[in-house]
Design a protein around this motif. Structure first.
Motif, mmCIF file in Angstrom:
data_model
loop_
_atom_site.group_PDB
_atom_site.id
_atom_site.type_symbol
_atom_site.label_atom_id
_atom_site.label_comp_id
_atom_site.label_asym_id
_atom_site.label_seq_id
_atom_site.Cartn_x
_atom_site.Cartn_y
_atom_site.Cartn_z
ATOM 1 N N LEU A 280 6.611 5.547 26.406
ATOM 2 C CA LEU A 280 6.765 4.955 27.750
ATOM 3 C C LEU A 280 6.365 5.953 28.304
ATOM 4 O O LEU A 280 6.837 6.116 29.691
ATOM 5 N N ALA A 281 6.144 7.627 27.890
ATOM 6 C CA ALA A 281 4.814 8.070 28.668
ATOM 7 C C ALA A 281 3.887 8.764 27.760
ATOM 8 O O ALA A 281 4.227 9.639 26.709
ATOM 9 N N PRO A 282 2.814 7.687 27.121
ATOM 10 C CA PRO A 282 1.456 8.257 26.686
ATOM 11 C C PRO A 282 0.901 9.014 27.348
ATOM 12 O O PRO A 282 0.863 9.901 26.306
ATOM 13 N N HIS A 283 0.947 10.388 28.126
ATOM 14 C CA HIS A 283 0.375 11.147 28.549
ATOM 15 C C HIS A 283 1.361 12.244 28.758
ATOM 16 O O HIS A 283 0.619 13.621 28.977
ATOM 17 N N THR A 284 3.088 12.340 29.112
ATOM 18 C CA THR A 284 3.558 13.227 28.823
ATOM 19 C C THR A 284 4.357 12.576 29.995
ATOM 20 O O THR A 284 4.488 12.134 31.011
ATOM 21 N N ALA A 285 5.471 13.302 30.041
ATOM 22 C CA ALA A 285 6.594 12.891 30.435
ATOM 23 C C ALA A 285 8.014 14.646 30.548
ATOM 24 O O ALA A 285 7.518 15.251 29.955
ATOM 25 N N VAL A 286 8.595 15.146 31.244
ATOM 26 C CA VAL A 286 9.175 15.901 31.484
ATOM 27 C C VAL A 286 10.366 16.559 31.364
ATOM 28 O O VAL A 286 11.441 15.009 32.187
ATOM 29 N N THR A 287 11.125 16.420 30.766
ATOM 30 C CA THR A 287 12.644 17.097 30.828
ATOM 31 C C THR A 287 13.518 18.353 30.825
ATOM 32 O O THR A 287 12.417 19.072 30.806
ATOM 33 N N LYS A 288 14.907 19.050 30.788
ATOM 34 C CA LYS A 288 15.275 20.039 30.945
ATOM 35 C C LYS A 288 16.670 20.149 30.417
ATOM 36 O O LYS A 288 17.611 20.223 30.886
ATOM 37 N N PRO A 289 16.375 20.170 29.305
ATOM 38 C CA PRO A 289 17.559 20.125 28.030
ATOM 39 C C PRO A 289 18.494 21.687 28.274
ATOM 40 O O PRO A 289 19.559 21.170 28.176
ATOM 41 N N GLY A 290 18.017 22.641 28.687
ATOM 42 C CA GLY A 290 19.104 23.489 29.692
ATOM 43 C C GLY A 290 19.624 23.027 30.388
ATOM 44 O O GLY A 290 21.019 23.698 30.405
ATOM 45 N N ALA A 291 19.846 21.501 31.123
ATOM 46 C CA ALA A 291 20.547 21.718 31.755
ATOM 47 C C ALA A 291 21.659 21.070 31.761
ATOM 48 O O ALA A 291 22.662 20.246 32.217
ATOM 49 N N TYR A 292 21.753 19.837 29.709
ATOM 50 C CA TYR A 292 22.789 19.160 30.238
ATOM 51 C C TYR A 292 23.062 19.588 28.130
ATOM 52 O O TYR A 292 21.888 20.465 27.601
ATOM 53 N N GLY A 293 23.701 19.179 27.945
ATOM 54 C CA GLY A 293 24.209 19.373 26.012
ATOM 55 C C GLY A 293 23.461 19.090 25.389
ATOM 56 O O GLY A 293 23.198 18.261 25.827
ATOM 57 N N PRO A 294 23.803 19.356 24.038
ATOM 58 C CA PRO A 294 22.880 19.123 23.325
ATOM 59 C C PRO A 294 23.707 17.322 22.387
ATOM 60 O O PRO A 294 23.281 16.951 21.917
ATOM 61 N N HIS A 295 24.126 16.908 23.066
ATOM 62 C CA HIS A 295 24.676 15.582 22.412
ATOM 63 C C HIS A 295 23.783 15.005 23.337
ATOM 64 O O HIS A 295 24.009 13.608 23.262
ATOM 65 N N LEU A 296 23.443 15.598 24.349
ATOM 66 C CA LEU A 296 22.959 14.357 25.242
ATOM 67 C C LEU A 296 20.908 14.256 24.854
ATOM 68 O O LEU A 296 20.632 13.306 25.525
ATOM 69 N N GLN A 297 21.077 14.886 24.331
ATOM 70 C CA GLN A 297 19.531 15.386 23.731
ATOM 71 C C GLN A 297 19.488 14.391 22.958
ATOM 72 O O GLN A 297 17.613 14.212 22.964
#
Length: 566
Positions: A386-403
């Motif tokens: 769904l993101a062949p070239h890259t996508a970005v997320t911010k796991p620092g803003a949500y808990g491990p259970h949502l990762q």
């Protein structure tokens, strides 16, 4: 020392230029015996983060004159993300970054200025200024306007500007009254400054300091503090010293500085927009490496040491009191390259060794590597079908259970349609909201999907849904989100082929973003897909849509591969 300004201000043949300056009250001595230093001032009464910049310019001016320089000042546009959010105006916000950069370049080159002090604060203005500094490569210091103080208490913490949108979601869900909603707007922004959470504005102030382009300890001084004024005065003195020493931005903005900046963003879980902006700064500085790869590498090797709003109840003023970026860099230790040069004329290591902290340590806000919140950084790069070239997320803003999140797609071709569906209650737990055709070309302008996330939070769905988009996010967003998907939908990226009900998997630990649809089915959908018309009115947005690079490359305006080296 040969000054650029001598080209048009010294010698018998330059009487015209001197005469025009003298028409504004400049003296012969000011024009011919001193460096001419420009203050690029993005002051306005449209943006609270810039409201105090006219006052700060006066203190910069005093410092420059004390150190033997001559001051000229010019204005630069500034737009407020908060005021522009959630409507067509947001399409102009990221493209405005290029206008800021170009306007600083034009003024400095047309008038042969010897150096610059760049006054800015907010989301795209400060990055545009940094881009201009790298492009021009004349002595430069960045002065930011400072952070806004936190507002009245709401939902268990001090409120901020974005609390109003969270409250709107709560109101639509029947969780608060109309009177409570209205009362919040009177207390959430108690004074000027860049918004009190760790959004893009304050992330980029931290980045500017980490790069060495702002004075140590200056990034997070509140806008209303006297220290903000004295820091501006010191910057005026320092810029004259940089001219004397011949220290220019490209001597500062090398790979060491970029690595330090990415390291700091990871350690504080800063805004994902920092990926876009640092990519753009690196491009202007002529660095051939990949900032996206730096973020990917440093996510795995940087401990998460700081949690502030939206990840915790602490605000930016409290981060400053705890020691700010100097304390953080000190705690990062050998993960920071202490040999990097800065605008003080000294290295990062020398700055830290001599730094004087004004307030007691807060080891809960800025943790040590041994007591880190986590072993990974706050910003992760994802790849997948769904993101062949890259996508970005911010796991620092949500808990491990949502990762690790798996859900069914709810597809929207514009932000407004998604916002309406969320407020109407049609988005359900387990849904992955897909918002597409919002990339650099498709939007155009890669709008923030900030309101969609805030509405999900307000309706109590932040822990039960996810959002993926070729748009981007504000640094204040929390919940499971993935943005900057490249290629974007308008360029035929796989996000254009997603249909309602498709399963999507977000797997942060594995660095993956995948659409669980057979390749044969995707090929059939692609055969039927046609590019949509550009959603841009006549004018600048049409130009931006035509020439903007992908989010993976910083969404900068490229002149093409045949571009002449600057």
């Amino acid at each position: 020392m040969t000054l650029r300004s001598s080209t048009n201000l010294t010698g018998t043949d330059n009487g015209l230029c001197r005469s025009l300056y003298k028409a504004m009250g400049y003296s012969e001595e000011e024009l011919t015996n001193r460096p001419v230093i420009g203050i690029a001032n993005s002051w306005s009464t449209l943006v609270p983060g810039h409201y105090n910049l006219r006052e700060l310019a006066d203190f910069v001016r005093k410092g420059i004159y004390r150190a033997g320089g001559t001051v000229v000042e010019f204005g630069v546009i500034s737009c407020c993300d908060g005021i522009a959010n959630g409507h067509e105006g947001m399409k102009y916000i990221l493209p405005a970054r290029e206008v800021v950069c170009n306007s600083v370049e034009i003024e400095a080159q047309a008038h042969r200025l010897d150096a610059l002090v760049l006054l800015a604060s907010c989301d795209k203005i400060l990055p545009g200024m940094l881009m201009a500094a790298a492009r021009l490569d004349i002595p430069t210091i960045v002065v930011t306007g400072g952070v806004m103080q936190g507002g009245g208490m709401f939902d268990g913490r001090k409120s901020d500007a974005t609390s109003n949108d969270e409250a709107a979601g709560m109101y639509h869900a029947g969780r608060i009254t109309a009177a409570q909603l209205r009362a919040l707007e009177d207390v959430s922004c108690p004074g000027c400054g860049s918004c009190s959470f760790l959004g893009t504005a304050n992330t980029m102030a931290c980045v500017s300091e980490a790069l060495g382009m702002s004075l140590p300890g200056s990034a997070l001084i509140p806008a209303v503090w006297a220290d903000r004024q004295s820091s501006a005065y010191e910057a005026g003195i320092r810029i004259c010293q940089l001219v004397e020493a011949g220290i220019t931005p490209r001597k500062i903005l090398d790979e060491r500085a970029l690595r330090n900046a990415v390291r700091v963003v990871q350690a504080i879980s800063g805004s994902t927009n920092a990926v876009l902006h640092l990519s753009a700064v690196a491009y202007e500085a002529g660095w051939s490496g990949s900032v996206m790869d730096l973020f990917d590498q440093m996510y795995h090797t940087t401990p998460h040491l700081v949690k502030v709003n939206p990840a915790a109840a602490y605000d930016m003023e409290e981060f400053h009191r705890a020691g700010g970026i100097p304390r953080l860099m000190e705690r990062l230790g050998d993960l920071i390259d202490s040999t990097a040069l800065t605008c003080t004329g000294q290295t990062v290591g020398e700055n830290l060794k001599g730094y004087h902290y004004l307030f007691p340590d807060n080891p809960e806000l800025i943790r040590t590597r041994e007591t880190a919140y986590g072993l990974h950084g706050g910003v992760a790069v994802l790849r997948g079908n769904l993101a062949p070239h890259t996508a970005v997320t911010k796991p620092g803003a949500y808990g491990p259970h949502l990762q690790r999140f798996r859900g069914k797609a709810r597809v929207f071709n514009r932000e407004e349609a998604a916002n309406e569906a969320i407020l109407a209650g049609t988005v359900q737990p387990g849904d992955v909201v897909v918002i597409r055709y919002e990339g650099p070309k498709g939007g155009p302008g890669i709008r923030e999907m900030y309101k969609a996330m805030k509405f999900l939070y307000g309706r109590g769905l932040a822990e039960q849904t996810a959002l993926v988009t070729d748009g981007r996010f504000s640094g204040t967003n929390n919940g499971c989100f993935v943005g900057h998907i490249s290629p974007e939908a308008a360029e035929g990226g796989p996000i254009a082929l997603v249909e309602d009900g498709d399963e999507i998997v977000i797997d942060v630990p594995a660095g993956r973003l995948d659409l669980l649809v057979e390749e044969g089915e995707l090929a059939r959908r692609r055969a039927k897909w046609t590019p949509p018309p550009v959603q841009a009115p006549r004018g600048y947005l049409q130009c931006y849509a035509r020439w903007a690079s992908s989010a993976a490359q910083g969404a900068v305006i490229h002149c093409g591969e045949e571009e002449v080296e600057r």
